[in-house]
Design a protein around this motif. Structure first.
Motif, PDB file in Angstrom:
ATOM      1  N   SER A  63      34.518  82.695  31.236  1.00 57.73           N
ATOM      2  CA  SER A  63      34.097  81.389  31.751  1.00 57.73           C
ATOM      3  C   SER A  63      34.624  80.250  30.867  1.00 57.73           C
ATOM      4  CB  SER A  63      32.576  81.317  31.823  1.00 57.73           C
ATOM      5  OG  SER A  63      32.061  82.283  32.727  1.00 57.73           O
ATOM      6  N   LEU A  64      34.562  80.438  29.544  1.00 59.99           N
ATOM      7  CA  LEU A  64      35.097  79.416  28.643  1.00 59.99           C
ATOM      8  C   LEU A  64      36.602  79.256  28.822  1.00 59.99           C
ATOM      9  CD1 LEU A  64      33.176  80.159  25.320  1.00 59.99           C
ATOM     10  CD2 LEU A  64      32.907  78.166  26.806  1.00 59.99           C
ATOM     11  N   THR A  65      37.298  80.365  28.980  1.00 57.94           N
ATOM     12  CA  THR A  65      38.749  80.307  29.178  1.00 57.94           C
ATOM     13  C   THR A  65      39.090  79.557  30.455  1.00 57.94           C
ATOM     14  OG1 THR A  65      39.018  82.431  28.034  1.00 57.94           O
ATOM     15  CG2 THR A  65      40.847  81.676  29.404  1.00 57.94           C
ATOM     16  N   ILE A  66      38.371  79.877  31.535  1.00 58.04           N
ATOM     17  CA  ILE A  66      38.621  79.208  32.809  1.00 58.04           C
ATOM     18  C   ILE A  66      38.310  77.717  32.691  1.00 58.04           C
ATOM     19  CG2 ILE A  66      37.823  79.019  35.198  1.00 58.04           C
ATOM     20  CD1 ILE A  66      37.395  82.039  35.170  1.00 58.04           C
ATOM     21  N   GLY A  67      37.200  77.383  32.037  1.00 55.84           N
ATOM     22  CA  GLY A  67      36.819  75.979  31.896  1.00 55.84           C
ATOM     23  C   GLY A  67      37.840  75.174  31.115  1.00 55.84           C
ATOM     24  N   VAL A  68      38.305  75.731  30.003  1.00 56.76           N
ATOM     25  CA  VAL A  68      39.281  75.018  29.166  1.00 56.76           C
ATOM     26  C   VAL A  68      40.613  74.873  29.892  1.00 56.76           C
ATOM     27  CG1 VAL A  68      40.626  75.144  27.043  1.00 56.76           C
ATOM     28  CG2 VAL A  68      38.195  75.691  27.002  1.00 56.76           C
ATOM     29  N   LEU A  69      41.083  75.969  30.510  1.00 58.44           N
ATOM     30  CA  LEU A  69      42.357  75.907  31.224  1.00 58.44           C
ATOM     31  C   LEU A  69      42.289  74.960  32.414  1.00 58.44           C
ATOM     32  CD1 LEU A  69      43.514  79.649  31.205  1.00 58.44           C
ATOM     33  CD2 LEU A  69      44.355  77.767  29.801  1.00 58.44           C
ATOM     34  N   ALA A  70      41.170  74.989  33.140  1.00 62.57           N
ATOM     35  CA  ALA A  70      41.028  74.100  34.293  1.00 62.57           C
ATOM     36  C   ALA A  70      41.018  72.645  33.854  1.00 62.57           C
ATOM     37  CB  ALA A  70      39.747  74.443  35.047  1.00 62.57           C
ATOM     38  N   THR A  71      40.353  72.360  32.745  1.00 66.00           N
ATOM     39  CA  THR A  71      40.306  70.980  32.247  1.00 66.00           C
ATOM     40  C   THR A  71      41.689  70.498  31.819  1.00 66.00           C
ATOM     41  OG1 THR A  71      38.022  71.287  31.497  1.00 66.00           O
ATOM     42  CG2 THR A  71      39.269  69.456  30.544  1.00 66.00           C
ATOM     43  N   LEU A  72      42.389  71.329  31.058  1.00 66.00           N
ATOM     44  CA  LEU A  72      43.727  70.950  30.608  1.00 66.00           C
ATOM     45  C   LEU A  72      44.690  70.790  31.775  1.00 66.00           C
ATOM     46  CD1 LEU A  72      44.105  73.275  27.470  1.00 66.00           C
ATOM     47  CD2 LEU A  72      43.553  70.835  27.517  1.00 66.00           C
ATOM     48  N   LEU A  73      44.614  71.719  32.730  1.00 69.54           N
ATOM     49  CA  LEU A  73      45.532  71.667  33.868  1.00 69.54           C
ATOM     50  C   LEU A  73      45.262  70.441  34.734  1.00 69.54           C
ATOM     51  CD1 LEU A  73      47.750  73.046  35.509  1.00 69.54           C
ATOM     52  CD2 LEU A  73      45.981  74.341  36.703  1.00 69.54           C
ATOM     53  N   SER A  74      43.992  70.200  35.038  1.00 67.92           N
ATOM     54  CA  SER A  74      43.654  69.049  35.887  1.00 67.92           C
ATOM     55  C   SER A  74      43.991  67.730  35.189  1.00 67.92           C
ATOM     56  CB  SER A  74      42.173  69.088  36.251  1.00 67.92           C
ATOM     57  OG  SER A  74      41.362  69.015  35.090  1.00 67.92           O
ATOM     58  N   THR A  75      43.788  67.673  33.875  1.00 61.12           N
ATOM     59  CA  THR A  75      44.109  66.448  33.136  1.00 61.12           C
ATOM     60  C   THR A  75      45.611  66.181  33.151  1.00 61.12           C
ATOM     61  OG1 THR A  75      42.193  66.762  31.685  1.00 61.12           O
ATOM     62  CG2 THR A  75      43.946  65.302  30.906  1.00 61.12           C
ATOM     63  N   ALA A  76      46.401  67.238  32.938  1.00 64.81           N
ATOM     64  CA  ALA A  76      47.857  67.077  32.934  1.00 64.81           C
ATOM     65  C   ALA A  76      48.377  66.658  34.306  1.00 64.81           C
ATOM     66  CB  ALA A  76      48.517  68.391  32.494  1.00 64.81           C
ATOM     67  N   VAL A  77      47.907  67.334  35.349  1.00 69.26           N
ATOM     68  CA  VAL A  77      48.368  67.006  36.703  1.00 69.26           C
ATOM     69  C   VAL A  77      47.935  65.596  37.083  1.00 69.26           C
ATOM     70  CG1 VAL A  77      48.121  67.595  39.135  1.00 69.26           C
ATOM     71  CG2 VAL A  77      48.415  69.408  37.447  1.00 69.26           C
ATOM     72  N   ALA A  78      46.692  65.244  36.791  1.00 68.29           N
ATOM     73  CA  ALA A  78      46.198  63.918  37.153  1.00 68.29           C
ATOM     74  C   ALA A  78      46.937  62.820  36.396  1.00 68.29           C
ATOM     75  CB  ALA A  78      44.702  63.834  36.871  1.00 68.29           C
ATOM     76  N   THR A  79      47.258  63.074  35.129  1.00 64.58           N
ATOM     77  CA  THR A  79      47.977  62.064  34.340  1.00 64.58           C
ATOM     78  C   THR A  79      49.368  61.825  34.905  1.00 64.58           C
ATOM     79  OG1 THR A  79      46.745  62.689  32.344  1.00 64.58           O
ATOM     80  CG2 THR A  79      48.821  61.486  32.043  1.00 64.58           C
ATOM     81  N   VAL A  80      50.084  62.900  35.179  1.00 64.71           N
ATOM     82  CA  VAL A  80      51.439  62.766  35.729  1.00 64.71           C
ATOM     83  C   VAL A  80      51.403  62.134  37.118  1.00 64.71           C
ATOM     84  CG1 VAL A  80      53.488  64.042  36.470  1.00 64.71           C
ATOM     85  CG2 VAL A  80      52.301  64.703  34.372  1.00 64.71           C
ATOM     86  N   TYR A  81      50.479  62.622  37.942  1.00 63.98           N
ATOM     87  CA  TYR A  81      50.371  62.118  39.323  1.00 63.98           C
ATOM     88  C   TYR A  81      50.005  60.634  39.332  1.00 63.98           C
ATOM     89  CZ  TYR A  81      49.414  62.541  44.345  1.00 63.98           C
ATOM     90  OH  TYR A  81      49.448  62.427  45.706  1.00 63.98           O
ATOM     91  N   GLY A  82      49.052  60.256  38.504  1.00 61.97           N
ATOM     92  CA  GLY A  82      48.643  58.859  38.446  1.00 61.97           C
ATOM     93  C   GLY A  82      49.728  57.956  37.895  1.00 61.97           C
ATOM     94  N   THR A  83      50.481  58.455  36.906  1.00 62.97           N
ATOM     95  CA  THR A  83      51.575  57.663  36.342  1.00 62.97           C
ATOM     96  C   THR A  83      52.667  57.410  37.373  1.00 62.97           C
ATOM     97  OG1 THR A  83      51.146  58.591  34.139  1.00 62.97           O
ATOM     98  CG2 THR A  83      53.286  57.567  34.503  1.00 62.97           C
ATOM     99  N   VAL A  84      53.031  58.477  38.093  1.00 67.04           N
ATOM    100  CA  VAL A  84      54.053  58.330  39.133  1.00 67.04           C
ATOM    101  C   VAL A  84      53.572  57.378  40.219  1.00 67.04           C
ATOM    102  CG1 VAL A  84      55.330  59.553  40.936  1.00 67.04           C
ATOM    103  CG2 VAL A  84      55.038  60.601  38.680  1.00 67.04           C
TER     104      VAL A  84
END
Length: 218
Positions: free
Chosen positions: A153-174
């Motif tokens: 659960s911790l692994t999924i939570g950390v990976l999901a947070t990092l992945l969503s943050t990266a995608v949202a940052t790139v998507y929002g910047t574009v």
């Protein structure tokens, strides 16, 4: 009307004495109390002056009407929470949370059985010396399963947070730097994506990615 110097000095000493009794207040809160006391004294004195009192007598009477500084300070101090108690509770919660996280990360050292092993000879066992939390209907050790599942659960939570943050940052910047038509298109795609139920989207992505694991679930 400003009070005479000697009366003003007594007011300052009175306010300082009250604030000295505020053992559970922060410096900022003490400053707020001091300002409130000074305003209250000024308002009381002004009301007496308007009623015909001599300004100096009005200031003295307003100061006397407040009561003993120690009693006032102790009464006000009871209005503040016991910060050391709150802090101790916060530290206790953080310590328990840290212990749980460390236990999940080091679950290999804590597990007494294979959490995936189906021990059909010990199904639905109550907590005992062998199975600390008992077993489920399939004979799996609950104690080991909790720590093992916690790590996943911790692994999924950390990976999901990092992945969503990266995608949202790139998507929002574009989207922010793109022309108006592309920005509108990206926003409509976002709305379309958010309109799909999460469970259906998870099932769809899992079917594309294949066998489930911590990365694909994230």
């Amino acid at each position: 009307m400003d009070p005479p110097f000697r009366v003003y000095t007594r007011q300052v000493s009175y306010v300082q004495a009250v604030c000295a009794c505020l053992r559970h207040a922060t410096p900022k809160e003490k400053d707020a109390v001091a300002q409130e006391l000074q305003d209250h004294l000024a308002d009381h004195a002004d009301a007496l002056v308007e009623a015909g009192w001599d300004p100096e007598e009005a200031q003295t009477h307003a100061l006397a009407a407040m009561g003993e500084a120690k009693e006032v300070g102790q009464a006000l101090d009871r209005e503040f929470p016991l910060r050391w108690l709150i802090l101790s509770r916060v530290l206790l919660v953080l310590a328990v949370l840290a212990a749980i996280i460390l236990g999940c990360l080091a679950c290999d050292l804590l597990m007494t059985h294979d959490p995936t092993y189906l021990d059909l000879a010990h199904c639905s066992q109550a907590p005992n010396g062998t199975f600390y939390f008992g077993t489920d209907a399939m004979g799996r050790d609950l104690f080991s399963g909790i720590w093992y599942g916690g790590r996943i659960s911790l692994t999924i939570g950390v990976l999901a947070t990092l992945l969503s943050t990266a995608v949202a940052t790139v998507y929002g910047t574009v989207s922010g730097l793109a022309p108006q038509w592309l920005d509108t298109l990206l926003m409509r795609l976002t709305e379309l994506f958010l309109s799909v139920p999460n469970l259906l989207l998870i099932v769809f992505l899992q079917a594309i990615l294949g066998q489930a694991n911590a990365g694909s679930i994230s």
